[in-house]
Design an enzyme around this catalytic site. Structure first.
Site, PDB file in Angstrom:
ATOM      1  N   ASP A 281     -21.922  33.809  40.927  1.00  0.00           N
ATOM      2  CA  ASP A 281     -20.983  33.352  39.913  1.00  0.00           C
ATOM      3  C   ASP A 281     -21.707  33.160  38.582  1.00  0.00           C
ATOM      4  OD1 ASP A 281     -18.909  33.288  41.765  1.00  0.00           O
ATOM      5  OD2 ASP A 281     -19.373  31.224  42.357  1.00  0.00           O
TER       6      ASP A 281
ATOM      7  N   HIS B 150     -21.567  40.296  40.621  1.00  0.00           N
ATOM      8  CA  HIS B 150     -20.543  39.259  40.510  1.00  0.00           C
ATOM      9  C   HIS B 150     -19.813  39.011  41.823  1.00  0.00           C
ATOM     10  CE1 HIS B 150     -18.575  36.361  38.165  1.00  0.00           C
ATOM     11  NE2 HIS B 150     -18.417  37.047  37.039  1.00  0.00           N
TER      12      HIS B 150
END
Length: 450
Positions: free
Chosen positions: A426, A422
């Site tokens: 995204d 992450h």
């Protein structure tokens, strides 16, 4: 008769390796060992390496315990030999000297340091003895190979004979050079100081791959010490989960058309080209999809804060072996067709499971795919192969009723369970990538339209 005590130190294995883990002993104090006999197995970050003895004698003491981390240059073992059993002074001296320089190549370690996948060894150039008239002239040398694969004992023997292993064709798994290959090469081409067809010294036996497990049993419980590959896996998984903020995305695919295409291709070409599994189609889909998502075909150096994108797709193939999980690398997946990738996947998996995979085949992946086959379950949450930023997990195929155009019909479905870093990827980007994979696999003609 004099007794000489020899100290064998942990050799320099190259590639900047400063320490290794001791994963197995093949001898104990009091054992008699022969020259070239394998003494111990050690593990680097990527591979297990066998350490041979360069002297014959009796083991006096071991320098470490299984599971211990040892520095390069530290004492590995002490062996006592008599005058008759010690290595000849000329050979001992030669083993201690660095290799002669070679233009535009890094000088490799001496032959007593066993390398898993070294640079080609330079050839010593002693004056060639005159061949008797009855001996046939040597044949022309074969085309050189880039990275000869051979055991440490064979490498040392080739060095002592003055044979450059880059010219020796290997007949073992993955092109590994066997003792019989070296014998045949010398018989056909000769060696510095030894003409073709001259008698050869007996070859040392090819040491089998060894795996180690240490267990201390009790009446009720059992304690198993993690060493070698098992410990490396534990360390890497812990580090990946500690440093990477994982998130997973799961999507269901209808693979009915894909399975029908696979069956037709196997019926038409399977006998000549080999049977296709689902995996080469998944590889093709990832190659096509990654063209539009370059951030996912990348490696992230979180210490430097640098993301390195790769144009070529070097796909890690998570493979279960008896020793634990390994990830050999399918290089340049974008450059091969379905059968080319299928053949290489099979070769890599067999090499990993047989212990014949080399260090270069276990590094450099840019994204990984993992599958448990029929054990794949409905959903998995795969752990990212650090420093990559994405991993695609394949779940099992099941047949179930699906509503299509108002009618209930049987369809083959499969889930993709993918995990992402992450920090780099995204949620929208990950979802778009998986949906692209879904589009390609549900409409397999698109795999070959670009």
């Amino acid at each position: 008769m004099n007794v000489i005590s020899h100290v064998i130190k942990m050799p320099d294995l190259g590639e900047g390796i400063a320490e290794v883990e001791l994963v197995a002993w093949h001898v104990k104090p009091g054992d008699m060992v022969a020259e070239d006999q394998i003494l111990a197995d050690v593990m680097t970050d990527k591979a297990t390496v066998e350490i041979p003895s360069h002297v014959a004698g009796r083991v006096e003491a071991l320098g470490g315990e299984v599971g211990q981390t040892m520095a390069v240059g530290s004492e590995l073992i002490r062996i006592a030999s008599t005058d008759g059993a010690a290595a000849p002074p000329e050979r001992a001296k030669a083993s201690a000297l660095p290799a002669p320089p070679v233009a535009q190549l890094q000088v490799p370690s001496p032959p007593s340091a066993p390398l898993q996948s070294p640079l080609p060894l330079p050839v010593p150039t002693p004056k060639r003895a005159e061949a008797p008239a009855s001996v046939r002239p040597p044949e022309p040398l074969p085309v050189p190979q880039r990275r000869p694969i051979a055991s440490p004992a064979l490498r040392e023997r080739a060095w002592s004979l003055g044979v450059d292993l880059t010219h020796v064709p290997g007949t073992g798994p993955a092109g590994r050079i066997m003792q019989r290959d070296l014998d045949e090469f010398i018989a056909r081409h000769g060696a510095p100081g030894r003409p073709a067809s001259a008698p050869l010294a007996p070859a040392a036996a090819e040491p089998p791959p060894v795996r180690a497990r240490v267990a201390v049993g009790g009446d009720v419980t059992e304690q198993i010490k993690f060493v070698g590959l098992r410990r490396k896996i534990a360390q890497r998984m812990q580090e990946a989960k500690r440093r990477i903020p994982h998130f997973s995305y799961v999507e269901e695919l209808d693979v009915t058309e894909l399975e029908a295409l696979r069956e037709r291709l196997n019926a038409r070409h399977g006998a000549a080209r080999g049977k296709l599994t689902l995996l080469p189609f998944l590889v093709r889909a990832m190659v096509v999809a990654l063209h539009d998502f370059p951030d996912l075909n990348a490696r992230f150096d979180d210490e430097a804060g640098v993301l390195t994108r790769h144009a070529a797709v070097h796909l890690g193939i998570a493979t279960q072996t008896e020793a634990g999980l390994m990830v050999p690398v399918l290089r340049d997946a974008q450059a091969h067709d379905l059968w080319g990738n299928a053949s290489e996947i099979t070769r890599l998996a067999e090499a990993a499971r047989s212990g014949r995979v080399v260090r270069d085949e276990l590094s450099g992946s840019t994204i990984t795919i993992t599958s448990l086959g029929k054990l794949g379950g409905i959903v998995t949450t795969p752990v990212i192969n650090m420093p990559e930023v994405a991993i695609v997990g394949v779940n099992r195929i099941i047949e179930k009723p699906v509503i299509r155009s108002g009618a209930v019909v049987p369809r083959l479905t499969m889930n993709l369970s993918s995990s992402f870093d992450h920090r780099v990827v995204d949620g929208m980007q990950a979802a778009a990538f998986v949906q692209r994979l879904r589009e390609l696999l549900e409409t397999p003609g698109l795999l070959f339209a670009e």
